[in-house]
Design a protein around this motif. Structure first.
Motif, PDB file in Angstrom:
ATOM      1  N   MET A  45       0.841  -1.269   0.055  1.00 37.99           N
ATOM      2  CA  MET A  45      -0.041  -0.197   0.076  1.00 37.99           C
ATOM      3  C   MET A  45       0.856   1.350   0.040  1.00 37.99           C
ATOM      4  SD  MET A  45      -3.126   0.065  -0.625  1.00 37.99           S
ATOM      5  CE  MET A  45      -2.938   1.718  -0.206  1.00 37.99           C
ATOM      6  N   LYS A  47       0.096   4.939  -0.110  1.00 37.12           N
ATOM      7  CA  LYS A  47      -0.821   5.786   0.016  1.00 37.12           C
ATOM      8  C   LYS A  47      -0.223   7.189  -0.494  1.00 37.12           C
ATOM      9  CE  LYS A  47      -3.430   3.383   3.433  1.00 37.12           C
ATOM     10  NZ  LYS A  47      -4.198   3.142   4.786  1.00 37.12           N
ATOM     11  N   LEU A  65     -11.914  -0.671   1.673  1.00 36.37           N
ATOM     12  CA  LEU A  65     -12.011  -1.031   0.424  1.00 36.37           C
ATOM     13  C   LEU A  65     -12.200  -2.697   0.384  1.00 36.37           C
ATOM     14  CD1 LEU A  65     -12.269  -0.451  -2.698  1.00 36.37           C
ATOM     15  CD2 LEU A  65      -9.651  -0.716  -2.752  1.00 36.37           C
ATOM     16  N   SER A 127      -2.705  -0.937  -4.552  1.00 35.61           N
ATOM     17  CA  SER A 127      -2.155   0.558  -4.827  1.00 35.61           C
ATOM     18  C   SER A 127      -2.575   1.185  -5.979  1.00 35.61           C
ATOM     19  CB  SER A 127      -0.474   0.323  -4.996  1.00 35.61           C
ATOM     20  OG  SER A 127       0.034   0.060  -3.813  1.00 35.61           O
ATOM     21  N   TYR A 130      -6.594   1.717  -5.313  1.00 32.86           N
ATOM     22  CA  TYR A 130      -6.645   2.808  -4.375  1.00 32.86           C
ATOM     23  C   TYR A 130      -6.728   4.015  -5.471  1.00 32.86           C
ATOM     24  CZ  TYR A 130      -6.462   2.187   0.683  1.00 32.86           C
ATOM     25  OH  TYR A 130      -7.120   2.171   1.681  1.00 32.86           O
ATOM     26  N   GLU A 131      -5.492   4.262  -6.039  1.00 32.22           N
ATOM     27  CA  GLU A 131      -5.391   5.404  -6.958  1.00 32.22           C
ATOM     28  C   GLU A 131      -6.501   5.834  -7.866  1.00 32.22           C
ATOM     29  OE1 GLU A 131      -1.889   7.847  -9.436  1.00 32.22           O
ATOM     30  OE2 GLU A 131      -1.464   5.851  -8.763  1.00 32.22           O
ATOM     31  N   LEU A 141      -9.879   6.652   1.050  1.00 35.97           N
ATOM     32  CA  LEU A 141      -9.956   5.086   1.746  1.00 35.97           C
ATOM     33  C   LEU A 141      -9.008   5.093   2.781  1.00 35.97           C
ATOM     34  CD1 LEU A 141     -10.165   3.275  -1.795  1.00 35.97           C
ATOM     35  CD2 LEU A 141     -11.822   3.732  -0.283  1.00 35.97           C
ATOM     36  N   TYR A 144      -8.125  -1.575   3.653  1.00 34.35           N
ATOM     37  CA  TYR A 144      -8.389  -2.495   2.640  1.00 34.35           C
ATOM     38  C   TYR A 144      -8.499  -3.984   3.137  1.00 34.35           C
ATOM     39  CZ  TYR A 144      -3.818  -4.369   1.711  1.00 34.35           C
ATOM     40  OH  TYR A 144      -2.744  -4.855   1.799  1.00 34.35           O
TER      41      TYR A 144
END
Length: 323
Positions: A45, A47, A65, A127, A130-131, A141, A144
């Motif tokens: 991850m 972020k 998520l 990753s 998420y993006e 978020l 996950y």
């Protein structure tokens, strides 16, 4: 129903947050190491990738998520994301919300151009997913959970199945394509075992397509939620362990305690559910022989912000009871 049972039920449907979070962390490390040995890196991850986006957030609303992966056993890569859900624990408005993101939504995948949101997970793991959510939905978020569908099968078997209303198309499709495991299903109310339930929720060949799949997933969640209210605390703990057995998560011990405290406060709240994009937010288009839903990002962001960060009056899929 006592409060502890309610807490456990809610935790189950945000991928068993709290109970077993440490177990998920250990599993995550094992998965990353296993995939690294096979030359496939499980995406850590990162972020920082989303820091360049302007994201809606609220300290009283946490978004997790949930990704259902079709990856099996020792397969390499990430697998496909056959289910993408944002589970929101909303202390501000006293609600619990599930937002189902349609997997064939066609949108900007950062670094890859336009593609289906499900492909973001296949190409870059958590990753990149998420993006992609940050770029197109504009929401923060917090954590996950990735789980394999085999866990869903085992969990439903453990509670004795789920009852849903099957229509003629669903029955004929399941009998044709899954005849070795589901050929006994019948039209009308029917109790599905885990394998049958998985076949049911993956159907998207009717006129409703991915949106029909979202409704079926909602039907299974609603039925399972009702069944869980009758289970003992020990049974629910066992069920959580089954669901988490193949899960990967970045939820820490501190995160788990925070979620648990939040859910205690929301233990009588009904589950809300929504599917995005809505009908006025996309254009159905053929791409490489497949129908995809080209989204209007501005409308999508507005709807996501409104649903996740404001109180919702409708959309209950299940209501807990003190009876």
């Amino acid at each position: 129903m006592n409060k502890l049972i309610k807490i456990l039920i809610v935790l189950l449907f945000v991928a068993a947050i709290g109970f077993g979070a440490y177990r998920g962390m250990v599993r995550n490390k094992a998965v990353k190491q296993s995939n690294a040995n096979m030359g496939v890196s499980f995406a850590d991850m990162n972020k920082e990738l989303v820091s360049k986006y302007s994201l809606a957030e609220d300290e009283q609303i946490k978004n997790v998520l949930l990704v259902g992966s079709d990856k099996r056993g020792a397969e390499t890569g990430y697998g496909r994301a056959d289910a993408i859900i944002v589970a929101s624990v909303d202390k501000k408005n006293g609600q619990l919300k599930l937002t189902n993101l349609i997997e064939d939504s066609y949108m900007e995948v950062p670094g890859y151009g336009k593609n289906k949101i499900s492909m973001a997970y296949s190409m870059g793991g958590i990753s990149l997913l998420y993006e992609t959510v940050a770029a197109n939905f504009g929401i923060k978020l917090d954590n996950y959970v990735v789980y394999e569908f085999n866990n869903l099968v085992n969990s439903i078997d453990k509670i004795g199945g789920v009852q849903v209303e099957l229509n003629d198309f669903e029955v004929s499709y399941m009998q044709l394509h899954y005849q070795n495991v589901v050929n006994q299903v019948q039209t009308g109310p029917f109790i599905l075992n885990g394998t049958q339930a998985l076949a049911y929720v993956r159907i998207k060949q009717d006129a409703a397509g991915d949106f029909g799949r979202a409704v079926r997933l909602r039907n299974v969640i609603s039925s399972a939620y009702s069944d869980l209210t009758m289970k003992s605390v020990d049974d629910l703990r066992d069920l959580v362990n089954v669901l988490l057995d193949g899960a990967s998560t970045d939820i820490s011990g501190d995160d788990a305690r925070g979620y648990l405290a939040s859910v205690v406060a929301l233990s009588t709240a009904p589950l809300k559910a929504k599917t995005l994009p809505d009908e006025d937010m996309y254009q159905a288009t053929a791409k490489k022989g497949q129908t995809v839903f080209v989204v209007d990002t501005d409308k999508l962001m507005e709807a996501a912000h409104d649903y996740i960060y404001n109180p919702i009056e409708s959309g209950d899929i299940a209501v807990s009871s003190d009876e």
